[in-house]
Design an enzyme around this catalytic site. Structure first.
Site, PDB file in Angstrom:
ATOM      1  N   ASP A   1     -10.699   4.528  -1.210  1.00  0.00           N
ATOM      2  CA  ASP A   1     -10.964   3.169  -0.752  1.00  0.00           C
ATOM      3  C   ASP A   1     -10.069   2.211  -1.527  1.00  0.00           C
ATOM      4  O   ASP A   1      -9.935   2.356  -2.748  1.00  0.00           O
ATOM      5  CB  ASP A   1     -12.443   2.816  -1.030  1.00  0.00           C
TER       6      ASP A   1
ATOM      7  N   GLY B   1     -17.013 -12.617   6.615  1.00  0.00           N
ATOM      8  CA  GLY B   1     -16.402 -11.749   5.602  1.00  0.00           C
ATOM      9  C   GLY B   1     -15.934 -12.526   4.382  1.00  0.00           C
ATOM     10  O   GLY B   1     -15.638 -13.723   4.459  1.00  0.00           O
TER      11      GLY B   1
ATOM     12  N   ARG C   1     -18.463   1.373   7.067  1.00  0.00           N
ATOM     13  CA  ARG C   1     -17.932   1.456   8.413  1.00  0.00           C
ATOM     14  C   ARG C   1     -17.774   2.951   8.686  1.00  0.00           C
ATOM     15  O   ARG C   1     -17.525   3.724   7.749  1.00  0.00           O
ATOM     16  CB  ARG C   1     -16.558   0.775   8.417  1.00  0.00           C
TER      17      ARG C   1
ATOM     18  N   LYS D   1     -14.691   7.388   3.934  1.00  0.00           N
ATOM     19  CA  LYS D   1     -15.877   6.927   3.201  1.00  0.00           C
ATOM     20  C   LYS D   1     -16.716   8.055   2.605  1.00  0.00           C
ATOM     21  O   LYS D   1     -17.679   7.802   1.886  1.00  0.00           O
ATOM     22  CB  LYS D   1     -16.765   6.062   4.114  1.00  0.00           C
TER      23      LYS D   1
ATOM     24  N   HIS E   1      -4.683  -4.494   1.517  1.00  0.00           N
ATOM     25  CA  HIS E   1      -6.095  -4.283   1.199  1.00  0.00           C
ATOM     26  C   HIS E   1      -6.465  -2.811   1.069  1.00  0.00           C
ATOM     27  O   HIS E   1      -7.523  -2.486   0.546  1.00  0.00           O
ATOM     28  CB  HIS E   1      -6.972  -4.947   2.270  1.00  0.00           C
TER      29      HIS E   1
ATOM     30  N   LEU F   1     -16.018  -3.383  -1.163  1.00  0.00           N
ATOM     31  CA  LEU F   1     -16.762  -4.593  -1.490  1.00  0.00           C
ATOM     32  C   LEU F   1     -18.263  -4.356  -1.503  1.00  0.00           C
ATOM     33  O   LEU F   1     -19.008  -5.077  -2.161  1.00  0.00           O
ATOM     34  CB  LEU F   1     -16.427  -5.699  -0.477  1.00  0.00           C
ATOM     35  N   VAL F   2     -18.702  -3.299  -0.794  1.00  0.00           N
ATOM     36  CA  VAL F   2     -20.140  -3.035  -0.709  1.00  0.00           C
ATOM     37  C   VAL F   2     -20.736  -2.870  -2.112  1.00  0.00           C
ATOM     38  O   VAL F   2     -21.788  -3.435  -2.429  1.00  0.00           O
ATOM     39  CB  VAL F   2     -20.391  -1.784   0.170  1.00  0.00           C
TER      40      VAL F   2
ATOM     41  N   ASP G   1      -2.211  -7.205   4.896  1.00  0.00           N
ATOM     42  CA  ASP G   1      -2.566  -5.837   5.241  1.00  0.00           C
ATOM     43  C   ASP G   1      -1.615  -4.994   6.092  1.00  0.00           C
ATOM     44  O   ASP G   1      -0.611  -5.448   6.597  1.00  0.00           O
ATOM     45  CB  ASP G   1      -3.965  -5.813   5.848  1.00  0.00           C
TER      46      ASP G   1
ATOM     47  N   TYR H   1      33.508  -4.614 -21.369  1.00  0.00           N
ATOM     48  CA  TYR H   1      34.724  -3.916 -20.915  1.00  0.00           C
ATOM     49  C   TYR H   1      34.580  -3.365 -19.482  1.00  0.00           C
ATOM     50  O   TYR H   1      35.079  -3.962 -18.539  1.00  0.00           O
ATOM     51  CB  TYR H   1      35.087  -2.801 -21.913  1.00  0.00           C
TER      52      TYR H   1
HETATM   53  C1  GDG Z   1     -10.613  -3.170   3.517  1.00  0.00           C
HETATM   54  C2  GDG Z   1     -10.381  -1.978   2.580  1.00  0.00           C
HETATM   55  C3  GDG Z   1     -11.251  -3.356   0.712  1.00  0.00           C
HETATM   56  C4  GDG Z   1     -20.839  -3.747   6.315  1.00  0.00           C
HETATM   57  N1  GDG Z   1     -21.891  -3.494   7.107  1.00  0.00           N
HETATM   58  C5  GDG Z   1     -22.390  -4.683   7.483  1.00  0.00           C
HETATM   59  C6  GDG Z   1     -21.634  -5.675   6.885  1.00  0.00           C
HETATM   60  N2  GDG Z   1     -20.678  -5.065   6.170  1.00  0.00           N
HETATM   61  C7  GDG Z   1     -19.659  -5.762   5.362  1.00  0.00           C
HETATM   62  C8  GDG Z   1     -19.953  -5.572   3.889  1.00  0.00           C
HETATM   63  C9  GDG Z   1     -18.554  -5.748   3.281  1.00  0.00           C
HETATM   64  C10 GDG Z   1     -17.633  -5.290   4.394  1.00  0.00           C
HETATM   65  O1  GDG Z   1     -18.390  -5.199   5.572  1.00  0.00           O
HETATM   66  C11 GDG Z   1     -17.017  -3.942   4.092  1.00  0.00           C
HETATM   67  O2  GDG Z   1     -16.137  -4.108   3.060  1.00  0.00           O
HETATM   68  P1  GDG Z   1     -15.252  -2.930   2.452  1.00  0.00           P
HETATM   69  O3  GDG Z   1     -14.563  -3.402   1.258  1.00  0.00           O
HETATM   70  O4  GDG Z   1     -16.130  -1.784   2.161  1.00  0.00           O
HETATM   71  O5  GDG Z   1     -14.260  -2.464   3.611  1.00  0.00           O
HETATM   72  P2  GDG Z   1     -13.267  -3.161   4.718  1.00  0.00           P
HETATM   73  O6  GDG Z   1     -13.556  -4.587   4.831  1.00  0.00           O
HETATM   74  O7  GDG Z   1     -13.380  -2.393   5.945  1.00  0.00           O
HETATM   75  O8  GDG Z   1     -11.796  -2.926   4.203  1.00  0.00           O
HETATM   76  C12 GDG Z   1     -11.350  -2.031   1.420  1.00  0.00           C
HETATM   77  C13 GDG Z   1     -11.363  -4.518   1.696  1.00  0.00           C
HETATM   78  O9  GDG Z   1     -10.443  -4.391   2.764  1.00  0.00           O
HETATM   79  C14 GDG Z   1     -11.057  -5.851   1.000  1.00  0.00           C
HETATM   80  O10 GDG Z   1      -9.757  -5.899   0.507  1.00  0.00           O
HETATM   81  O11 GDG Z   1     -12.291  -3.455  -0.221  1.00  0.00           O
HETATM   82  O12 GDG Z   1     -11.072  -0.987   0.521  1.00  0.00           O
HETATM   83  O13 GDG Z   1     -10.543  -0.778   3.304  1.00  0.00           O
HETATM   84  O14 GDG Z   1     -18.308  -7.085   2.991  1.00  0.00           O
HETATM   85  O15 GDG Z   1     -20.865  -6.522   3.473  1.00  0.00           O
HETATM   86  N3  GDG Z   1     -21.912  -6.985   7.056  1.00  0.00           N
HETATM   87  C15 GDG Z   1     -22.964  -7.317   7.841  1.00  0.00           C
HETATM   88  N4  GDG Z   1     -23.720  -6.376   8.457  1.00  0.00           N
HETATM   89  C16 GDG Z   1     -23.475  -5.070   8.302  1.00  0.00           C
HETATM   90  O16 GDG Z   1     -24.176  -4.253   8.885  1.00  0.00           O
HETATM   91  N5  GDG Z   1     -23.274  -8.603   8.012  1.00  0.00           N
END
Ligand code: GDG
Length: 725
Positions: free
Chosen positions: A371, A29, A272, A277, A164, A375-376, A140, A498
């Site tokens: 959200d 991550g 996820r 979402k 987050h 990061l997606v 978090d 005062y």
């Molecule tokens: C929190 C907050 C905030 C997903 N599917 C696969 C895979 N992923 C990776 C993606 C991305 C990560 O998971 C998802 O990142 P998000 O930002 O969407 O969500 P979370 O990490 O659950 O959540 C969010 C984040 O914290 C950071 O502060 O953005 O809002 O909810 O990196 O690439 N990775 C792999 N296979 C998959 O099938 N290898």
């Protein structure tokens, strides 16, 4: 040497038991990568749950030793902890509340108890390792109580917190029975970070309304500590995604996938499994597009990756069923022998395949209903090295504040999402490239490493600011120094506020008249030096109270001046009160709703008093009025100040500091003493030359050099000056 400890619910590894032996799988991550620059250095480390229940003591020892090699330390959670604290309070109470899904909030006392207990467990695990002055960065929503627990045990530690997920409006937070404890837990930190300005604004409003702590430009004064709240939009490891997109492995995967799929346009969605979402809404938009635009049949497909998550929580089970049904319906409705509208995967993929999905897709459809950041969407942009792609992004994702060159949509508006897909499919090459290029430049610059650096810089800045504000209690030695310097001075001057400084507060302001002792003190002092009463009070009252005293008076924060040897007041600042009617109307409304409140009108300001209001209600109304006035003040270029049981709105260029400076001009004073008790006196303290003695009454954070307990102590100090020369 002080070390830095990173704390999060999960460690950046997962622990798996394979044929009797533990294996640790590192998480790839972004956060783990970004924070790698911190926890892998020197004595630093990362503390968290390794992701599996290990209850046997011997096994715990083994895991601890293995983790130590990776610069990590475990917090072991039992099956009950996981069920009640993690799946329960974190994911069934806080998660839905903070994502505005109030219908899913589970209000369970047992969840709360476990949350409290596990936060204590984390605290203990940190205390086993931490030194009093270490830096601890907590991450978090699973650990909201931890900053204050740590603060109580390690008062001098540097504690930071980053959330987050979103921080919702006060209207949501107030629904939680444990709202006060949660907020109190967070303000144990020195720095509290969120992804967006809106999250930060919501937090400050909740802290103001629920804990009664006001803020000035993101700084809260909590229990004699200065706490900074700010926004830090998190970035990604940009180069990792950009480089992977052109790597041999990805190119091979991409070719294989493309060969299987044919020449259709591809829409990628990766999430996820979570109701936040907006997955069903997105499928419905795609359904509508296919329903209305037959010309797209066979020409566009959606690749939908849903990563399994929280499989035991009921709302997730329901969501999964809903998605399965929707996908089944659409695929059975439109599929042909050589075309499937939705390629649906309920699993996760290795990084190379993810990278291939991103870089081969024409459109990313990222439409969460809510959200924190997401990061997606950023990873998609970084992976489109050929710039031939379009991002459709929900306005409800934190990332939308940065990626304004995406097609921004309201994810609840199905026809808008449908239209966005059409726009993306038909967008011209130049426009695609130009939008993509702008987003890439910004994401490359503000990547995850930059994010960590900016956050840590800010943390040192806050600590520095706290030091500057740290003032000292006035002790005997300092009093002696003041008296002896006063004695030797050729031209001493004393500025005295005062109310709250020379007299305590009374429920009716007119009852706070000077008693005999005070009149004698002022009289005695004027024989020794110049004495300036500098107050927010109106000139009539001050003038009447000190009628026969040779004291200088500055009234209404610097609007009026009366020299001791004159009988008339002179205007000391220009007054423009064209703004008053609008503001008075608002204040009147709050008077009507608040028995005991009243408005005082001064030449340059309007003051809303609430000393006589039932306790609690006064404070509550003041907070409401404060945010209302702050909003109006910006339009009128006015300043809203919180005083002792008053809220005052005035022109910013009129303040005690400006008046005191003007008063001293050309005076050649060689001893200056200034005493005051509230925010309005801070202007005086700031304006004083460096070698002055500035003293704030009460133990609040201040720019003054010293603090003194109360008006009784002030009087004692002043008495020591009388007769000393
Ligand atoms: C929190 C907050 C905030 C997903 N599917 C696969 C895979 N992923 C990776 C993606 C991305 C990560 O998971 C998802 O990142 P998000 O930002 O969407 O969500 P979370 O990490 O659950 O959540 C969010 C984040 O914290 C950071 O502060 O953005 O809002 O909810 O990196 O690439 N990775 C792999 N296979 C998959 O099938 N290898």
């Amino acid at each position: 040497m002080n070390k830095t400890i990173i704390v999060s619910n999960r460690l950046p590894v997962s622990l798996q038991l394979k044929s009797g032996k533990f294996e640790f799988k590192a998480s790839a991550g972004g956060l783990a990568t970004g924070l790698g620059s911190i926890y892998k250095q020197g004595e630093n480390l990362w503390i968290g749950w390794p992701g599996n229940a290990v209850e046997d003591e011997e096994q715990q020892k083994e895991v601890t030793e293995e983790l130590r090699k990776l610069k990590m330390a475990p917090v072991f959670l039992t099956k009950d902890d996981i069920e009640l604290y993690y799946e329960g309070f974190s994911n069934e109470t806080i998660w839905p509340a903070f994502h505005y899904f109030t219908q899913y909030i589970n209000y369970e006392d047992a969840y709360w108890e476990a949350y409290l207990e596990v936060n204590r467990k984390f605290c203990q695990a940190i205390l086993d390792i931490a030194e009093p002055e270490d830096t601890i960065w907590v991450h978090d929503y699973q650990l909201l109580l931890l900053p204050m627990m740590l603060r109580e045990a390690l008062p001098d530690a540097t504690i930071a917190f980053f959330q987050h997920i979103p921080f919702p409006s006060y209207e949501i937070i107030r629904m939680l029975p444990w709202r006060k404890q949660l907020l109190e837990g967070m303000v144990g930190a020195d720095l509290i970070g969120f992804h967006t300005y809106d999250d930060m604004r919501h937090f400050l409003s909740a802290v103001g309304r629920i804990l009664g702590l006001s803020n000035e430009s993101g700084y809260i004064q909590a229990d004699h500590r200065l706490v900074n709240v700010d926004s830090f939009p998190m970035g990604i490891d940009y180069d990792k995604f950009a480089n992977a997109a052109t790597s041999r492995k990805t190119l091979n995967k991409k070719k294989k996938f493309k060969d299987q799929l044919g020449g259709q346009k591809l829409l990628i969605t990766i999430d996820r499994l979570d109701y936040s979402k907006g997955i069903p809404q997105r499928i419905r938009a795609f359904d509508r597009l296919l329903d209305q635009r037959e010309d797209f049949h066979g020409k566009v497909s959606m690749i939908m990756v849903v990563v399994p998550s929280r499989a035991k929580v009921q709302s997730y089970v329901k969501l999964k069923k809903e998605i399965d049904t929707l996908v089944g319906r659409i695929n059975s409705k439109y599929s042909t022998l050589n075309w499937v509208p939705i390629h649906y995967f309920y699993r996760s993929f290795p990084f190379e395949e993810l990278s291939a999905f991103y870089s081969m897709s024409d459109i990313a459809l990222v439409t969460p209903l809510r959200d924190g950041m997401n990061l997606v969407c950023k990873e998609f942009v970084a992976s489109k090295t050929d710039q031939d792609g379009v991002l459709i992004l929900s306005e409800m994702a934190g990332a939308s504040k940065e990626l304004v060159d995406a097609i921004l949509v309201n994810p609840n508006d199905i026809s808008a999402v449908e239209q966005a897909i059409v726009d993306a499919l038909t967008m011209g090459e130049d426009e695609k490239k130009s939008r993509m290029a702008t987003m890439q430049t910004s994401l490359k610059k503000y990547d995850i490493f930059q994010w960590v650096e900016v956050f840590m810089d800010r943390l040192s800045h806050v600590k520095q600011r706290q030091q500057e504000f740290q003032s000292k209690a006035l002790d005997k030695t300092i009093i002696q120094e003041i008296v002896s310097k006063f004695k030797l001075a050729k031209r001493p001057i004393v500025f005295l506020d005062y109310d709250g400084t020379l007299v305590g507060f009374k429920s009716r302001p007119e009852d706070a008249y000077p008693d005999r002792e005070l009149l004698e003190i002022v009289d005695g002092l004027t024989k020794e030096c110049e004495v300036v009463l500098i107050s927010g009070r109106d000139k009539e009252t001050l003038g009447k109270w000190f009628e026969n005293q040779p004291v200088e008076m500055i009234a209404e924060h610097g609007v009026w001046l009366k020299k001791g040897d004159q009988s008339e007041w002179e205007l000391y600042a220009d007054v423009d009160d064209g703004w008053k009617d609008d503001i008075r109307q608002v204040m009147d409304y709050y008077v009507l709703r608040t028995p005991g409140a009243f408005i005082e009108e001064k030449h340059h300001s309007l003051v809303w008093h609430y000393r006589k209001v039932e306790s609690g209600l006064g404070d509550l109304r003041m907070r409401e009025l404060f945010s209302h006035l702050k909003y109006m003040a910006s339009g009128h270029n006015l300043q809203v100040l919180e005083g002792n049981m008053v809220l005052e709105i005035k022109r910013p260029d009129i303040n005690k500091g400006r008046a005191a400076t003007a008063f001293m001009r050309g005076g050649d004073y060689d001893f200056i003493l200034a005493l005051g008790d509230d925010w309005t006196d801070e202007d005086t303290f700031k304006a004083m030359p460096k070698d002055s003695f500035t003293i704030r009454v009460g133990y609040d954070y201040t720019q003054a050099n010293y603090n003194i307990k109360n008006p009784t102590e002030v009087r004692k100090l002043l008495k020591q000056l009388i007769g000393s020369r």
